[in-house]
Design an enzyme around this catalytic site. Structure first.
Site, mmCIF file in Angstrom:
data_model
loop_
_atom_site.group_PDB
_atom_site.id
_atom_site.type_symbol
_atom_site.label_atom_id
_atom_site.label_comp_id
_atom_site.label_asym_id
_atom_site.label_seq_id
_atom_site.Cartn_x
_atom_site.Cartn_y
_atom_site.Cartn_z
ATOM 1 N N CYS A 1 25.276 22.320 22.315
ATOM 2 C CA CYS A 1 24.670 21.596 23.428
ATOM 3 C C CYS A 1 25.789 21.290 24.415
ATOM 4 O O CYS A 1 26.763 22.036 24.497
ATOM 5 C CB CYS A 1 23.952 20.338 22.950
ATOM 6 S SG CYS A 1 25.027 19.154 22.137
ATOM 7 N N ALA A 2 25.697 20.209 25.145
ATOM 8 C CA ALA A 2 26.669 19.935 26.205
ATOM 9 C C ALA A 2 28.020 19.485 25.677
ATOM 10 O O ALA A 2 29.021 19.576 26.383
ATOM 11 C CB ALA A 2 26.118 18.871 27.145
#
Length: 653
Positions: free
Chosen positions: A27-28
């Site tokens: 993810c980020a």
């Protein structure tokens, strides 16, 4: 050779090799692994990798925190390992196969209850306030309650009954909706099913015990000639609503696969809702009621029996570990059932006391490290959060990390739980945790509870300091991870200022800024990703906080990284778990590598889309290279800000 090829190779070996990886995604901020055998992961070796900021296990996924460079690291990892990455949802699906039955049930309960927790908290606050108005006899009022002497407050009390009833009496509607949302089925059908469980046309669940069986048989049945079905409601019942909601969702999934799409809109809802409703009122409802009744009876026996002191001590001590594992979500159902069956719950007071105890333990840690600015930035907000009933920042940011505060909190919580059961402390409602939890306590138990709260505050505080000074349960690395002291930071700021090293960060969004420790994601809340603030946006636009370059823009457009001309690296992560939206509701105005000036539009996002998916819009704005720059908040928290207002200053360390 990729930038992180060497580190990726080390990580591959440290997680147990290619054969130990069932799925990997990112993810980020972090790599997300589903491992065949988590015991093969060498956490100590992983955390020595220079690019790794920490590890975290949640819902069957082993997460390795990287930061802004996670896309580059991920690419190098897939190249080194030869493993093809999967989507986040596919990783979650694989993770479920890596969980045992209990973990899967707990994960499902968490995903069902989390969206309705805000309503439960509001309901608990309302009932707590009404408890003060109508339940407490004040000596200053001649032994009367507030509603007895004030027509205004009597009206307020009567009015607040409406939302209180809507939340708790009609709780099955929220549960069946949340089940449909979690299962990916038609949410309006879940709402309709929930209404059919609490309709005024049914005998109210609260009236069933006082209604003779003969009257039920005569007046509260559906008569089909050869047989009858009891026409009974399930107000405030949790397990019947869960079972009914699941039956509806599984029926809809079943019929979707078998009915042609051209006529599915007609037949799928009908063939799902009607059988689910029949099952709910004939089999699942009565069965769920019996199970809930049995469960509440067992717990009530533990709370009131001969060994209630032992039950209280064990539950009080173990609630914090329950929070870490996710088992604490089961208590929502038990508490609700106890309130429905016996008019109150003895579990919730112990939960509130556990919040306080863990808050006091982290407060003691803050007190011992109060001259360390960075430690204070994590531990003090975590203390406040725990005292208000949210313990994740305290648990993941300090207590579990250093062990001895966690154990001190468990001991204090266990002692407080023992006393709570000995004094038979009972709450009218759930939802308000920590110190404000006293509002939900039944009036006759408020004074004993106040005394027990002092135990939960003092004992963990004293034990945490004692353990630290005596070297009991302290981890060896605790002494080596201390952040620079105030004097060192002040000197660094002085040097930075003399070299024009101070960098101003302007607010990229409009809204309310709060301490980062209040983030729902424990990785952000703990500060391991970096320091900064948490933004609750009022508008769906993100602009550049300074002159610089877009270092990373995720394909899902939910997160963006920037580097200022002075070298400050900033991550803006819009919402929590918004990667699951796959870009829906997000529009980017820049691309990776673009030059931007302060105030330039970066991303527009639709807050309604995020909230409709059951996600939160809170947005961490953090300086990720905190080993090079010290971020400081401009002004007080919390407060309202506009886009372009001064938000943070970053000074080179």
């Amino acid at each position: 050779m990729g930038k992180f090829e060497k580190e990726a190779s080390v990580l591959l070996d440290a997680v147990g090799g290619k054969d130990n990886i069932s799925a990997v995604s990112h993810c980020a901020t972090r790599m997300r692994f589903v491992l065949v055998d988590e015991s093969k992961a060498n956490v100590a070796a992983i955390e020595t990798i220079s690019a790794v900021k920490g590890t975290f296990t949640n819902a069957g996924q082993f997460q390795v925190i990287i930061g802004n460079d996670v896309p580059l690291f991920y690419n190098d990892f897939t190249a080194v390992s030869g493993i093809e990455g999967v989507s986040k949802e596919a990783a979650k699906a694989a993770a479920k196969s890596n969980q045992n039955a209990i973990q899967r049930v707990m994960t499902m309960l968490a995903e069902i209850f989390t969206p309705i927790i805000p309503a439960i908290i509001v309901g608990g606050l309302i009932l707590g306030f009404r408890n003060v108005l109508e339940g407490v006899q004040w000596s200053a009022l001649g032994g009367k309650t507030i509603v007895d002497v004030s027509p205004f407050w009597s009206g307020v009390n009567h009015f607040l009954w409406l939302p209180g009833e809507a939340i708790f009496h009609f709780l099955p509607v929220g549960i069946t909706w949340s089940v449909a949302r979690k299962m990916g089925t038609t949410q309006i059908l879940g709402i309709v099913l929930g209404i059919c469980l609490v309709s005024p046309q049914l005998l109210n669940a609260y009236a069933v015990a006082g209604t003779p069986a003969k009257e039920i048989a005569e007046n509260w049945v559906w008569n089909f000639g050869s047989f009858t079905i009891n026409r009974i409601g399930y107000q405030a019942q949790v397990i019947p609503a869960l079972l009914a909601g699941l039956s509806l969702s599984y029926l809809e999934i079943f019929w979707r696969k078998r009915i042609p799409e051209v006529v599915s809109m007609i037949f799928v809802p009908f063939l799902s809702l009607i059988p689910a409703l029949i099952l709910a009122h004939t089999i699942l409802g009565p069965f769920g009621w019996a199970v809930g009744k049995a469960l509440s009876t067992v717990v009530l026996a533990g709370l009131t029996g001969s060994f209630k002191w032992l039950f209280g001590a064990v539950f009080g001590a173990l609630y914090a570990p329950f929070v870490i594992t996710g088992l604490h979500h089961m208590t929502n159902a038990i508490d609700s059932q106890l309130i429905a069956d016996s008019g109150g719950t003895g579990l919730w007071p112990m939960i509130a006391l556990s919040n306080i105890a863990q808050g006091s333990a982290v407060f003691a840690y803050y007190w011992m490290n109060r001259k360390s600015e960075r430690e204070a930035q994590i531990s003090l907000p975590a203390t406040i959060s725990a005292y208000l009933g949210v313990t994740e920042p305290a648990l993941f940011g300090v207590n579990v990390k250093y062990v001895y505060p966690f154990v001190a909190g468990m001991i204090g919580s266990g002692l407080a739980g023992l006393l709570s059961t000995m004094f038979n402390v009972t709450a009218n409602a759930i939802g308000i945790g920590g110190i404000p939890g006293i509002l939900s306590i039944q009036a006759q138990y408020m004074l004993p509870f106040a005394g027990i709260m002092l135990v939960a505050i003092i004992v963990p505080f004293v034990l945490t300091i004692f353990f630290r000074k005596a070297g009991i349960l302290t981890k060896s690395e605790d002494a080596t991870v201390k952040a620079p002291q105030v004097e060192a930071i002040a000197e660094a700021k002085k040097e930075a200022a003399s070299e024009n090293g101070l960098v101003d960060l302007f607010s990229p969004m409009a809204g309310t800024i709060k301490p980062l420790s209040q983030a729902t994601d424990p990785v952000f809340a703990s500060g391991v990703m970096g320091q900064g603030v948490l933004m609750e946006p009022s508008q769906g636009q993100v602009v550049a906080p300074f002159d610089g370059t877009v270092s990373v823009l995720f394909p899902t457009k939910h997160a963006i990284g920037l580097v200022s001309d002075a070298g400050v690296e900033v991550l803006i992560h819009i919402g929590m778990d918004t990667v699951s939206l796959d870009g829906k509701g997000f529009e980017a105005h820049v691309k990776q590598g673009d030059r931007v000036a302060a105030g330039d539009a970066l991303i527009n996002f639709d807050m309604a889309v995020i909230k409709a998916a059951g996600l939160v819009t809170e947005t961490p704005i953090i300086v990720t290279n905190q080993e090079q720059f010290q971020p400081d908040v401009v002004g007080q928290l919390p407060r309202q800000v506009k886009r372009g207002e001064s938000l943070l200053t970053a000074s080179r360390i």
